[in-house]
Scaffold this motif. Structure first.
Motif, PDB file in Angstrom:
ATOM      1  N   SER A   1      37.531  42.608  38.895  1.00  0.00           N
ATOM      2  CA  SER A   1      37.629  41.843  40.203  1.00  0.00           C
ATOM      3  C   SER A   1      38.851  40.982  40.359  1.00  0.00           C
ATOM      4  O   SER A   1      39.263  40.626  41.178  1.00  0.00           O
ATOM      5  N   MET A   2      39.601  40.588  39.129  1.00  0.00           N
ATOM      6  CA  MET A   2      40.596  39.688  39.242  1.00  0.00           C
ATOM      7  C   MET A   2      41.893  40.558  39.708  1.00  0.00           C
ATOM      8  O   MET A   2      43.060  39.812  40.065  1.00  0.00           O
ATOM      9  N   LEU A   3      41.825  41.789  39.960  1.00  0.00           N
ATOM     10  CA  LEU A   3      42.955  42.512  40.213  1.00  0.00           C
ATOM     11  C   LEU A   3      42.631  42.872  41.722  1.00  0.00           C
ATOM     12  O   LEU A   3      41.583  43.290  42.382  1.00  0.00           O
ATOM     13  N   ARG A   4      43.808  42.624  42.693  1.00  0.00           N
ATOM     14  CA  ARG A   4      43.616  43.039  43.903  1.00  0.00           C
ATOM     15  C   ARG A   4      44.530  43.915  44.735  1.00  0.00           C
ATOM     16  O   ARG A   4      45.641  44.051  44.202  1.00  0.00           O
ATOM     17  N   THR A   5      44.242  44.483  45.623  1.00  0.00           N
ATOM     18  CA  THR A   5      44.994  45.797  46.315  1.00  0.00           C
ATOM     19  C   THR A   5      45.629  45.235  47.744  1.00  0.00           C
ATOM     20  O   THR A   5      46.139  45.982  48.288  1.00  0.00           O
ATOM     21  N   LYS A   6      45.113  44.001  47.883  1.00  0.00           N
ATOM     22  CA  LYS A   6      45.726  43.503  49.254  1.00  0.00           C
ATOM     23  C   LYS A   6      46.404  42.289  48.940  1.00  0.00           C
ATOM     24  O   LYS A   6      45.940  41.498  48.112  1.00  0.00           O
ATOM     25  N   PRO A   7      47.331  41.966  49.762  1.00  0.00           N
ATOM     26  CA  PRO A   7      48.014  40.511  49.480  1.00  0.00           C
ATOM     27  C   PRO A   7      46.897  39.470  49.545  1.00  0.00           C
ATOM     28  O   PRO A   7      46.122  39.348  50.459  1.00  0.00           O
ATOM     29  N   ALA A   8      46.983  38.232  48.498  1.00  0.00           N
ATOM     30  CA  ALA A   8      46.102  37.267  48.777  1.00  0.00           C
ATOM     31  C   ALA A   8      46.963  35.914  49.670  1.00  0.00           C
ATOM     32  O   ALA A   8      48.095  36.328  49.701  1.00  0.00           O
ATOM     33  N   GLY A   9      46.306  34.936  49.850  1.00  0.00           N
ATOM     34  CA  GLY A   9      46.984  33.933  50.583  1.00  0.00           C
ATOM     35  C   GLY A   9      47.810  33.268  49.575  1.00  0.00           C
ATOM     36  O   GLY A   9      47.968  33.496  48.316  1.00  0.00           O
ATOM     37  N   LYS A  10      48.820  32.368  50.097  1.00  0.00           N
ATOM     38  CA  LYS A  10      49.664  31.617  49.011  1.00  0.00           C
ATOM     39  C   LYS A  10      48.934  30.868  48.054  1.00  0.00           C
ATOM     40  O   LYS A  10      49.338  30.721  47.014  1.00  0.00           O
ATOM     41  N   PHE A  11      47.928  30.407  48.484  1.00  0.00           N
ATOM     42  CA  PHE A  11      46.829  29.667  47.794  1.00  0.00           C
ATOM     43  C   PHE A  11      45.593  30.418  47.568  1.00  0.00           C
ATOM     44  O   PHE A  11      44.891  30.543  48.579  1.00  0.00           O
ATOM     45  N   ASN A  12      45.355  31.006  46.517  1.00  0.00           N
ATOM     46  CA  ASN A  12      44.207  31.818  46.226  1.00  0.00           C
ATOM     47  C   ASN A  12      42.815  30.810  45.711  1.00  0.00           C
ATOM     48  O   ASN A  12      42.948  30.551  44.422  1.00  0.00           O
ATOM     49  N   VAL A  13      41.968  30.565  46.600  1.00  0.00           N
ATOM     50  CA  VAL A  13      40.957  29.663  46.189  1.00  0.00           C
ATOM     51  C   VAL A  13      39.949  30.451  45.645  1.00  0.00           C
ATOM     52  O   VAL A  13      39.017  31.350  46.351  1.00  0.00           O
ATOM     53  N   GLN A  14      39.449  30.167  44.395  1.00  0.00           N
ATOM     54  CA  GLN A  14      38.229  30.948  43.708  1.00  0.00           C
ATOM     55  C   GLN A  14      37.183  29.890  43.310  1.00  0.00           C
ATOM     56  O   GLN A  14      37.634  29.184  42.524  1.00  0.00           O
ATOM     57  N   VAL A  15      36.298  30.020  44.002  1.00  0.00           N
ATOM     58  CA  VAL A  15      35.104  28.990  43.913  1.00  0.00           C
ATOM     59  C   VAL A  15      34.045  29.746  42.775  1.00  0.00           C
ATOM     60  O   VAL A  15      33.592  30.830  43.228  1.00  0.00           O
ATOM     61  N   CYS A  16      33.568  29.039  41.757  1.00  0.00           N
ATOM     62  CA  CYS A  16      32.645  29.624  40.897  1.00  0.00           C
ATOM     63  C   CYS A  16      31.337  29.396  41.554  1.00  0.00           C
ATOM     64  O   CYS A  16      30.748  28.213  41.779  1.00  0.00           O
ATOM     65  N   THR A  17      30.543  30.421  41.282  1.00  0.00           N
ATOM     66  CA  THR A  17      29.066  29.969  41.757  1.00  0.00           C
ATOM     67  C   THR A  17      28.204  30.695  40.560  1.00  0.00           C
ATOM     68  O   THR A  17      26.839  30.852  40.874  1.00  0.00           O
TER      69      THR A  17
END
Ligand code: FES
Length: 166
Positions: free
Chosen positions: A72-88
Protein backbone atom coordinates in the motif's frame (compact mmCIF):
# COMPACT_ATOMS: atom_id res chain seq x y z
CA UNK A 1 23.28 -6.37 -15.82
CA UNK A 2 20.62 -5.06 -18.20
CA UNK A 3 21.91 -2.01 -20.03
CA UNK A 4 19.61 0.98 -19.93
CA UNK A 5 20.13 3.17 -23.00
CA UNK A 6 18.46 6.24 -21.53
CA UNK A 7 17.32 6.13 -17.93
CA UNK A 8 14.31 8.13 -16.74
CA UNK A 9 16.02 8.58 -13.38
CA UNK A 10 18.55 11.18 -12.31
CA UNK A 11 22.17 10.15 -13.00
CA UNK A 12 22.71 9.74 -9.24
CA UNK A 13 19.75 7.40 -8.80
CA UNK A 14 20.52 5.50 -12.01
CA UNK A 15 24.08 4.91 -10.72
CA UNK A 16 22.71 3.76 -7.38
CA UNK A 17 20.35 1.33 -9.11
CA UNK A 18 23.29 -0.07 -11.10
CA UNK A 19 24.88 -0.93 -7.75
CA UNK A 20 21.70 -2.02 -6.02
CA UNK A 21 21.03 -4.84 -8.47
CA UNK A 22 24.43 -6.34 -7.68
CA UNK A 23 24.17 -6.54 -3.89
CA UNK A 24 21.37 -9.10 -3.54
CA UNK A 25 21.92 -12.80 -4.21
CA UNK A 26 18.72 -12.69 -6.28
CA UNK A 27 18.27 -9.63 -8.48
CA UNK A 28 14.52 -9.55 -7.93
CA UNK A 29 15.08 -8.77 -4.22
CA UNK A 30 15.95 -5.22 -5.26
CA UNK A 31 12.44 -4.71 -6.61
CA UNK A 32 10.68 -3.12 -3.61
CA UNK A 33 13.60 -0.90 -2.53
CA UNK A 34 14.03 0.21 -6.13
CA UNK A 35 10.35 1.09 -6.45
CA UNK A 36 10.45 3.09 -3.20
CA UNK A 37 13.49 5.09 -4.33
CA UNK A 38 11.90 5.62 -7.74
CA UNK A 39 8.66 6.79 -6.13
CA UNK A 40 10.55 9.29 -3.99
CA UNK A 41 12.22 10.76 -7.05
CA UNK A 42 9.38 10.63 -9.59
CA UNK A 43 6.51 11.16 -7.12
CA UNK A 44 4.73 7.90 -7.97
CA UNK A 45 5.27 4.64 -9.77
CA UNK A 46 4.53 5.66 -13.33
CA UNK A 47 4.39 3.44 -16.41
CA UNK A 48 7.90 4.57 -17.29
CA UNK A 49 9.12 3.57 -13.81
CA UNK A 50 7.52 0.14 -14.13
CA UNK A 51 9.15 -0.44 -17.49
CA UNK A 52 12.63 0.65 -16.49
CA UNK A 53 12.62 -1.20 -13.17
CA UNK A 54 11.40 -4.36 -14.92
CA UNK A 55 14.17 -3.99 -17.49
CA UNK A 56 16.81 -3.45 -14.83
CA UNK A 57 15.75 -6.58 -12.96
CA UNK A 58 15.09 -8.77 -16.00
CA UNK A 59 11.42 -9.04 -15.04
CA UNK A 60 8.19 -8.63 -16.95
CA UNK A 61 6.18 -5.46 -16.40
CA UNK A 62 3.48 -7.71 -14.98
CA UNK A 63 5.87 -8.91 -12.23
CA UNK A 64 6.31 -5.31 -11.13
CA UNK A 65 2.58 -4.57 -11.31
CA UNK A 66 1.75 -7.54 -9.08
CA UNK A 67 4.05 -6.13 -6.37
CA UNK A 68 2.41 -2.71 -6.71
CA UNK A 69 -1.00 -4.10 -5.90
CA UNK A 70 0.36 -5.74 -2.74
CA UNK A 71 2.25 -2.88 -1.06
CA UNK A 72 0.00 0.00 0.00
CA UNK A 73 2.96 2.38 0.38
CA UNK A 74 3.55 2.25 -3.36
CA UNK A 75 1.26 4.47 -5.40
CA UNK A 76 0.50 4.62 -9.11
CA UNK A 77 -0.88 8.17 -9.09
CA UNK A 78 0.89 11.34 -8.01
CA UNK A 79 0.39 12.25 -4.35
CA UNK A 80 0.11 15.80 -3.07
CA UNK A 81 3.24 17.73 -2.23
CA UNK A 82 2.48 16.82 1.38
CA UNK A 83 1.18 13.29 1.78
CA UNK A 84 -0.73 13.06 5.08
CA UNK A 85 -0.88 9.51 6.41
CA UNK A 86 -3.12 9.07 9.44
CA UNK A 87 -2.76 5.89 11.49
CA UNK A 88 -5.99 4.25 12.65
CA UNK A 89 -4.43 1.03 13.92
CA UNK A 90 -5.24 -0.18 17.44
CA UNK A 91 -3.29 2.25 19.67
CA UNK A 92 -4.22 5.24 17.57
CA UNK A 93 -7.81 4.06 17.20
CA UNK A 94 -8.16 3.85 20.99
CA UNK A 95 -6.81 7.37 21.37
CA UNK A 96 -8.86 9.14 18.70
CA UNK A 97 -7.22 8.11 15.42
CA UNK A 98 -10.54 8.05 13.56
CA UNK A 99 -11.42 11.48 14.92
CA UNK A 100 -8.11 12.75 13.53
CA UNK A 101 -8.75 11.09 10.18
CA UNK A 102 -12.26 12.56 9.92
CA UNK A 103 -10.89 15.94 10.91
CA UNK A 104 -8.29 15.76 8.13
CA UNK A 105 -10.99 14.78 5.63
CA UNK A 106 -13.15 17.75 6.60
CA UNK A 107 -10.26 20.16 6.79
CA UNK A 108 -8.76 19.15 3.43
CA UNK A 109 -12.06 18.37 1.70
CA UNK A 110 -10.81 15.02 0.44
CA UNK A 111 -11.21 11.34 1.22
CA UNK A 112 -8.74 8.48 1.67
CA UNK A 113 -6.31 8.26 -1.30
CA UNK A 114 -7.42 11.61 -2.73
CA UNK A 115 -5.46 14.78 -3.45
CA UNK A 116 -6.57 18.38 -3.03
CA UNK A 117 -7.34 20.25 -6.27
CA UNK A 118 -4.23 22.44 -5.83
CA UNK A 119 -2.04 19.35 -5.48
CA UNK A 120 -0.77 20.46 -2.09
CA UNK A 121 -2.12 17.70 0.16
CA UNK A 122 -3.10 14.09 -0.23
CA UNK A 123 -4.59 11.93 2.49
CA UNK A 124 -4.27 8.28 3.38
CA UNK A 125 -5.51 6.10 6.22
CA UNK A 126 -2.64 3.79 7.10
CA UNK A 127 -1.69 0.94 9.39
CA UNK A 128 0.71 1.36 12.33
CA UNK A 129 3.56 3.76 11.62
CA UNK A 130 5.51 2.72 14.72
CA UNK A 131 4.65 5.68 16.96
CA UNK A 132 2.11 3.86 19.14
CA UNK A 133 3.44 5.20 22.47
CA UNK A 134 2.50 8.72 21.43
CA UNK A 135 -0.77 7.89 19.68
CA UNK A 136 -2.65 9.17 17.84
CA UNK A 137 -0.04 9.74 15.19
CA UNK A 138 0.36 10.69 11.56
CA UNK A 139 3.19 11.01 9.11
CA UNK A 140 3.56 13.77 6.52
CA UNK A 141 6.06 12.69 3.90
CA UNK A 142 8.86 11.47 6.22
CA UNK A 143 8.00 13.59 9.27
CA UNK A 144 6.16 12.17 12.27
CA UNK A 145 3.55 14.08 14.28
CA UNK A 146 2.00 12.57 17.37
CA UNK A 147 -0.17 13.12 20.45
CA UNK A 148 -2.50 14.69 17.94
CA UNK A 149 -5.65 16.66 18.58
CA UNK A 150 -7.78 18.30 15.88
CA UNK A 151 -6.35 21.69 16.89
CA UNK A 152 -2.79 20.36 16.66
CA UNK A 153 -3.54 18.91 13.21
CA UNK A 154 -4.75 22.33 12.07
CA UNK A 155 -1.50 23.91 13.25
CA UNK A 156 0.58 21.26 11.48
CA UNK A 157 -1.32 21.57 8.20
CA UNK A 158 -1.08 25.37 8.39
CA UNK A 159 2.69 25.07 8.79
CA UNK A 160 3.00 22.88 5.68
CA UNK A 161 0.80 25.25 3.68
CA UNK A 162 2.96 28.18 4.84
CA UNK A 163 6.11 26.26 3.93
CA UNK A 164 4.77 25.91 0.40
CA UNK A 165 4.28 29.68 0.10
CA UNK A 166 7.91 30.46 1.04
S1 FES B 1 -1.01 2.12 16.16
FE1 FES B 1 -0.76 4.10 15.36
S2 FES B 1 1.38 4.37 15.38
FE2 FES B 1 1.10 2.33 16.03
Amino acid sequence: MSRIAKSIFSPKLADYFDTLVTIYPVKRSALVPMLLYAQDEVGYVSEAVIQEVAQRLDLFDLDVRSVLSYYSMLRTKPAGKFNVQVCTNISCMLRGGYEILEHCKRRLGIEHKQTTADGLFSLEEVECIGDCCSAPAMQVNYEFHDELTPAKVDEILNEYAAEDRK
